[in-house]
Design an enzyme around this catalytic site. Structure first.
Site, PDB file in Angstrom:
ATOM      1  N   LYS A 143       0.809  -1.214   0.000  1.00 57.33           N
ATOM      2  CA  LYS A 143       0.000   0.000   0.000  1.00 57.33           C
ATOM      3  C   LYS A 143       0.848   1.272   0.000  1.00 57.33           C
ATOM      4  O   LYS A 143       0.318   2.365  -0.159  1.00 57.33           O
ATOM      5  CB  LYS A 143      -0.956  -0.016   1.178  1.00 57.33           C
ATOM      6  CG  LYS A 143      -1.977  -1.144   1.073  1.00 57.33           C
ATOM      7  CD  LYS A 143      -3.011  -1.084   2.170  1.00 57.33           C
ATOM      8  CE  LYS A 143      -4.064  -2.157   2.006  1.00 57.33           C
ATOM      9  NZ  LYS A 143      -3.564  -3.481   2.427  1.00 57.33           N
TER      10      LYS A 143
HETATM   11  C1  LIG Z   1      -4.440  -4.507   2.115  1.00 54.99           C
HETATM   12  C2  LIG Z   1      -3.722  -5.795   2.014  1.00 54.99           C
HETATM   13  C3  LIG Z   1      -4.214  -6.842   1.223  1.00 54.99           C
HETATM   14  C4  LIG Z   1      -5.530  -6.757   0.499  1.00 54.99           C
HETATM   15  O1  LIG Z   1      -5.536  -5.810  -0.531  1.00 54.99           O
HETATM   16  P1  LIG Z   1      -6.927  -5.307  -1.150  1.00 54.99           P
HETATM   17  O2  LIG Z   1      -6.549  -4.304  -2.168  1.00 54.99           O
HETATM   18  O3  LIG Z   1      -7.692  -4.694  -0.002  1.00 54.99           O
HETATM   19  O4  LIG Z   1      -7.614  -6.487  -1.687  1.00 54.99           O
HETATM   20  C5  LIG Z   1      -3.456  -7.981   1.107  1.00 54.99           C
HETATM   21  N1  LIG Z   1      -2.293  -8.127   1.778  1.00 54.99           N
HETATM   22  C6  LIG Z   1      -1.801  -7.148   2.570  1.00 54.99           C
HETATM   23  C7  LIG Z   1      -0.530  -7.386   3.293  1.00 54.99           C
HETATM   24  C8  LIG Z   1      -2.490  -5.954   2.711  1.00 54.99           C
HETATM   25  O5  LIG Z   1      -2.007  -4.996   3.491  1.00 54.99           O
END
Ligand SMILES: *Cc1c(COP(=O)(O)O)cnc(C)c1O
Length: 445
Positions: A123
């Protein structure tokens, strides 16, 4: 493009990408307005009015381009000229100043490591991109913007880090008490400055519901400019399409059909991959790899969308019972179930299966995954039982972010990377809240 329904600045709207609300009860608007609002006034998610495939030559020469060049070309149709070309280039370069390596696991499976950013979460890219867009727009605004974000794990740290010190932007993060890892908690509670962490007595869905309620609270929104930094925000969501392009760049010479297995929670990442596919990136198929939170898996079987309260798992960043981006996925497939089914497989795995996968990756391939990546790996394996392709699972977090689980399974100590080491010694600062009223009181303080 339909300039007639663009109320804010009709002239501007004519030569820029417009965004519409998926609830179809709000006016179309600009990128800036969509980013600043987060959700449309009718509570719908924003969606670009058009997605124009890139020239074939872009993909033919992709291996000669830098990541920043690829990213700029891929995203510019969604943003220019609201953010001028030179500024957007800088935003993209600053956002992407780390590596995105593809690591081969075996002949048919690779992993794309998305954890080389400052908070070691995938993210980081969306958060850094969004923070810079908002920072740009805010240069001309006099009113502070408050970014309100619910996190089930990694979002908080990445958003906090991405927005740290951005002028005119205050960040308020809600996280479920006791349900994020120690490292994750440190990452979102130790920054200070313009970042505040609220520790919620509840689960992730409670946090997400409070955030949604705040956006609908007109008393609140008349007094302050609130926006979201969850993947409902287009500036957080769209840049994730870069990952899929970077993978193709690295694997193109294999000349194999490319399939992605995406560990999914709110389904923003996988949905961005589907935008990359719409832009012409040759992706054969997507796999949504889920933990016990199987709302979409069940939907793909029953065609009935039945959101459930989330259940806690060891891949806690995916503990989402009502994935907010699924509606965007449906829109991308013309709301047609058969079209979607041809492009998307989905599987759900228990914590025991996830731990077994972690161990298998370690023992058989000498690869230390995190629980989310391990779920992605399981999805890749299941898909390959019945299909031929090269499957790339996304490694969405560094294994140290889930130290307890990973060390317990592989029975090895993992060294903390310097980014993580640095926050572990800082003191946690968080404000405990247990209701929407408490959140509101805090925001209006
Ligand atoms: C947020 C997250 C996900 C899921 O991603 P989405 O875009 O919400 O489907 C998967 N793995 C990790 C480590 C995350 O932080």
């Amino acid at each position: 493009m339909n300039s007639a329904v663009c109320p804010q600045s009709p002239v501007f709207c004519q030569n820029t990408m417009n965004y519409y609300s998926l609830n179809k009860k709000a006016p179309n608007t600009t990128f800036e307005d969509a980013v600043v609002r987060g959700l449309a006034p009718d509570k719908g998610l924003y969606f670009p009015e058009s997605i124009t495939p890139l020239d074939a030559s872009f993909f033919e020469t992709i291996e000669d381009k830098s990541n920043s060049e690829i990213a700029f070309e891929a995203i510019k149709q969604f943003i220019l000229p609201e953010i001028p070309e030179d500024v957007l280039k800088t935003i993209v370069e600053e956002t992407l100043n780390f590596d995105f390596p593809v690591v081969e696991i075996n002949e048919n499976i690779s992993t794309l490591e998305l954890f080389h950013g400052p908070t070691m979460a995938f993210k980081d890219v969306g958060a850094r991109f969004m923070a810079r867009c908002l920072g740009y727009f805010n240069k001309t605004n006099t009113k502070d913007v408050t970014v309100l974000v619910a996190t089930s794990g990694d979002t908080g740290g990445a958003v906090a880090n991405g927005f740290l010190g951005v002028k005119g932007v205050n960040v308020v993060i809600l996280y479920p008490s006791g349900k994020v890892s120690d490292i994750q908690e440190k990452q979102l509670t130790t920054l200070g400055q313009n970042i505040t962490a609220l520790e919620v007595d509840g689960v992730f869905d409670d946090c997400q519901n409070m955030v949604k309620q705040a956006f609908m609270d007109t008393e609140l929104t008349s007094k302050m400019q609130l926006t979201s930094a969850n993947s409902i925000n287009i500036a957080r969501w769209l840049p994730q399409l870069f990952y899929f392009m970077f993978t193709y760049k690295q694997l193109k010479s294999k000349n194999k059909d490319l399939v992605f297995s995406v560990p999914s929670g709110n389904f923003g990442n996988i949905c961005a991959g589907m935008v990359a596919q719409k832009l012409g990136l040759p992706i054969k198929h997507f796999i949504a790899a889920n933990n016990a939170n199987a709302t979409v898996v069940n939907y793909m079987i029953s065609q009935t969308y039945n959101p459930k309260p989330s259940v806690q798992t060891i891949s806690n960043a995916m503990d989402v019972g009502n994935p907010s981006n699924f509606i965007r996925i449906q829109e991308l497939h013309n709301n047609d179930f058969d079209t979607l089914k041809a492009n998307l497989s989905s599987y759900s795995y228990t914590d025991d299966e996830t731990k077994a996968a972690l161990l298998e990756l370690y023992n058989d391939f000498n690869y230390v995954a995190d629980p989310h990546g391990a779920v992605g790996y399981l999805g890749a394996k299941d898909y390959l039982k019945e299909n031929e392709a090269h499957v790339v699972f996304l490694e969405t977090a560094h294994p140290t972010k889930f130290l307890d689980v990973v060390e317990d399974v592989i029975r090895e100590n993992i060294d903390l990377p310097p980014q993580i080491e640095a926050v572990m010694h800082k003191e946690k600062v968080a404000i405990a809240i247990n209701s929407y009223d408490a959140l509101k009181a805090f925001l209006l303080r």
